[in-house]
Design a protein around this motif. Structure first.
Motif, PDB file in Angstrom:
ATOM      1  N   UNK A  35      -3.487  -6.339  -3.383  1.00  0.00           N
ATOM      2  CA  UNK A  35      -3.095  -5.032  -2.844  1.00  0.00           C
ATOM      3  C   UNK A  35      -1.733  -5.199  -2.193  1.00  0.00           C
ATOM      4  N   UNK A  36      -0.758  -4.391  -2.625  1.00  0.00           N
ATOM      5  CA  UNK A  36       0.604  -4.458  -2.107  1.00  0.00           C
ATOM      6  C   UNK A  36       0.941  -3.137  -1.427  1.00  0.00           C
ATOM      7  N   UNK A  37       1.495  -3.219  -0.223  1.00  0.00           N
ATOM      8  CA  UNK A  37       2.021  -2.052   0.477  1.00  0.00           C
ATOM      9  C   UNK A  37       3.504  -2.267   0.708  1.00  0.00           C
ATOM     10  N   UNK A  38       4.275  -1.204   0.585  1.00  0.00           N
ATOM     11  CA  UNK A  38       5.700  -1.346   0.829  1.00  0.00           C
ATOM     12  C   UNK A  38       6.432  -0.039   0.675  1.00  0.00           C
ATOM     13  N   UNK A  39       7.751  -0.159   0.525  1.00  0.00           N
ATOM     14  CA  UNK A  39       8.619   0.982   0.272  1.00  0.00           C
ATOM     15  C   UNK A  39       9.464   0.684  -0.950  1.00  0.00           C
ATOM     16  N   UNK A  40       9.841   1.749  -1.644  1.00  0.00           N
ATOM     17  CA  UNK A  40      10.764   1.597  -2.755  1.00  0.00           C
ATOM     18  C   UNK A  40      11.847   2.643  -2.647  1.00  0.00           C
ATOM     19  N   UNK A  67      -3.180   2.983 -13.987  1.00  0.00           N
ATOM     20  CA  UNK A  67      -3.126   4.339 -13.450  1.00  0.00           C
ATOM     21  C   UNK A  67      -1.846   4.400 -12.635  1.00  0.00           C
ATOM     22  N   UNK A  68      -0.937   5.267 -13.051  1.00  0.00           N
ATOM     23  CA  UNK A  68       0.330   5.493 -12.352  1.00  0.00           C
ATOM     24  C   UNK A  68       0.290   6.930 -11.872  1.00  0.00           C
ATOM     25  N   UNK A  69       0.123   7.099 -10.546  1.00  0.00           N
ATOM     26  CA  UNK A  69      -0.150   8.410  -9.985  1.00  0.00           C
ATOM     27  C   UNK A  69      -1.413   8.930 -10.679  1.00  0.00           C
ATOM     28  N   UNK A 112       7.140   5.264   0.656  1.00  0.00           N
ATOM     29  CA  UNK A 112       6.087   4.269   0.722  1.00  0.00           C
ATOM     30  C   UNK A 112       5.289   4.247  -0.578  1.00  0.00           C
ATOM     31  N   UNK A 113       4.672   3.110  -0.855  1.00  0.00           N
ATOM     32  CA  UNK A 113       3.823   2.997  -2.041  1.00  0.00           C
ATOM     33  C   UNK A 113       2.685   2.024  -1.781  1.00  0.00           C
ATOM     34  N   UNK A 114       1.640   2.162  -2.577  1.00  0.00           N
ATOM     35  CA  UNK A 114       0.572   1.161  -2.638  1.00  0.00           C
ATOM     36  C   UNK A 114       0.406   0.791  -4.107  1.00  0.00           C
ATOM     37  N   UNK A 115       0.133  -0.491  -4.340  1.00  0.00           N
ATOM     38  CA  UNK A 115       0.064  -1.015  -5.698  1.00  0.00           C
ATOM     39  C   UNK A 115      -1.053  -2.046  -5.744  1.00  0.00           C
ATOM     40  N   UNK A 116      -1.989  -1.866  -6.660  1.00  0.00           N
ATOM     41  CA  UNK A 116      -3.119  -2.774  -6.813  1.00  0.00           C
ATOM     42  C   UNK A 116      -3.026  -3.434  -8.185  1.00  0.00           C
ATOM     43  N   UNK A 174      -1.877  -9.241 -15.918  1.00  0.00           N
ATOM     44  CA  UNK A 174      -2.396  -8.002 -15.325  1.00  0.00           C
ATOM     45  C   UNK A 174      -3.423  -7.408 -16.278  1.00  0.00           C
ATOM     46  N   UNK A 175      -4.634  -7.225 -15.772  1.00  0.00           N
ATOM     47  CA  UNK A 175      -5.683  -6.561 -16.540  1.00  0.00           C
ATOM     48  C   UNK A 175      -5.839  -5.118 -16.079  1.00  0.00           C
ATOM     49  N   UNK A 176      -5.789  -4.914 -14.748  1.00  0.00           N
ATOM     50  CA  UNK A 176      -5.909  -3.575 -14.160  1.00  0.00           C
ATOM     51  C   UNK A 176      -4.783  -3.387 -13.153  1.00  0.00           C
ATOM     52  N   UNK A 177      -4.249  -2.166 -13.105  1.00  0.00           N
ATOM     53  CA  UNK A 177      -3.152  -1.862 -12.190  1.00  0.00           C
ATOM     54  C   UNK A 177      -3.259  -0.407 -11.764  1.00  0.00           C
ATOM     55  N   UNK A 178      -3.085  -0.172 -10.466  1.00  0.00           N
ATOM     56  CA  UNK A 178      -3.065   1.185  -9.926  1.00  0.00           C
ATOM     57  C   UNK A 178      -1.845   1.304  -9.024  1.00  0.00           C
ATOM     58  N   UNK A 179      -1.035   2.332  -9.264  1.00  0.00           N
ATOM     59  CA  UNK A 179       0.165   2.567  -8.456  1.00  0.00           C
ATOM     60  C   UNK A 179       0.126   3.974  -7.903  1.00  0.00           C
ATOM     61  N   UNK A 180       0.463   4.092  -6.607  1.00  0.00           N
ATOM     62  CA  UNK A 180       0.494   5.404  -5.968  1.00  0.00           C
ATOM     63  C   UNK A 180       1.602   5.450  -4.933  1.00  0.00           C
ATOM     64  N   UNK A 181       2.449   6.478  -5.020  1.00  0.00           N
ATOM     65  CA  UNK A 181       3.438   6.729  -3.960  1.00  0.00           C
ATOM     66  C   UNK A 181       2.712   7.294  -2.748  1.00  0.00           C
ATOM     67  N   UNK A 182       3.211   6.963  -1.574  1.00  0.00           N
ATOM     68  CA  UNK A 182       2.627   7.476  -0.328  1.00  0.00           C
ATOM     69  C   UNK A 182       3.365   8.757   0.039  1.00  0.00           C
ATOM     70  N   UNK A 183       3.062   9.820  -0.699  1.00  0.00           N
ATOM     71  CA  UNK A 183       3.657  11.123  -0.461  1.00  0.00           C
ATOM     72  C   UNK A 183       2.564  12.025   0.085  1.00  0.00           C
TER      73      UNK A 183
END
Length: 133
Positions: free
Chosen positions: A88-93, A44-46, A102-106, A119-128
């Protein structure tokens, strides 16, 4: 559960973002990071969901930037019952010349024969955030 989950998770995060950020464009990027994905991976990307390694790589090819740099603030890891690792990854890009976001990435890594993890499951979300005026 895998007792080395913390080392596995942090090593994965380092390798993944080094590979992702070192590419000159999204075509190269999709090829280089395809090695990290299980053939049946889910992303899931956004708000866009993709299933399968090929679909995930196509999504990466279509990203609206060419250069990107991730700065990781925090990586949290947990073991899963099947010997995998939940990350779970938190950071900036910073993409191209845009301002940093900012972003969060699982990631949920699945163990495979021979000690490899994919990688079996991945979720990415910008912190907007949209704040009411």
């Amino acid at each position: 559960m895998n007792p080395n989950f913390e080392n596995i998770g942090k090593a994965f995060v380092t390798a993944y973002y080094q590979a992702f950020d070192s590419c000159a464009n999204n075509e190269e990027r999709s090829i280089k990071i395809s090695q990290f994905y299980h053939p049946d991976a889910l992303l899931i990307f956004e708000d866009d969901q993709q299933q399968g390694k090929d679909a995930v790589c196509e999504k990466i090819k279509g990203l609206p930037f060419q250069q990107v740099q991730h700065v990781i603030t925090k990586t949290d890891c947990q073991p899963t019952l099947d010997g995998g690792v939940l990350i779970m990854v938190l950071g900036q890009l910073q993409a191209d010349q845009d301002k940093p976001l900012g972003f969060s990435h699982v990631f949920q890594l699945r163990p495979e024969a021979g000690g490899a993890f994919f990688i079996m499951h991945e979720i990415f979300r910008l912190a907007v955030f949209n704040f009411a005026a």
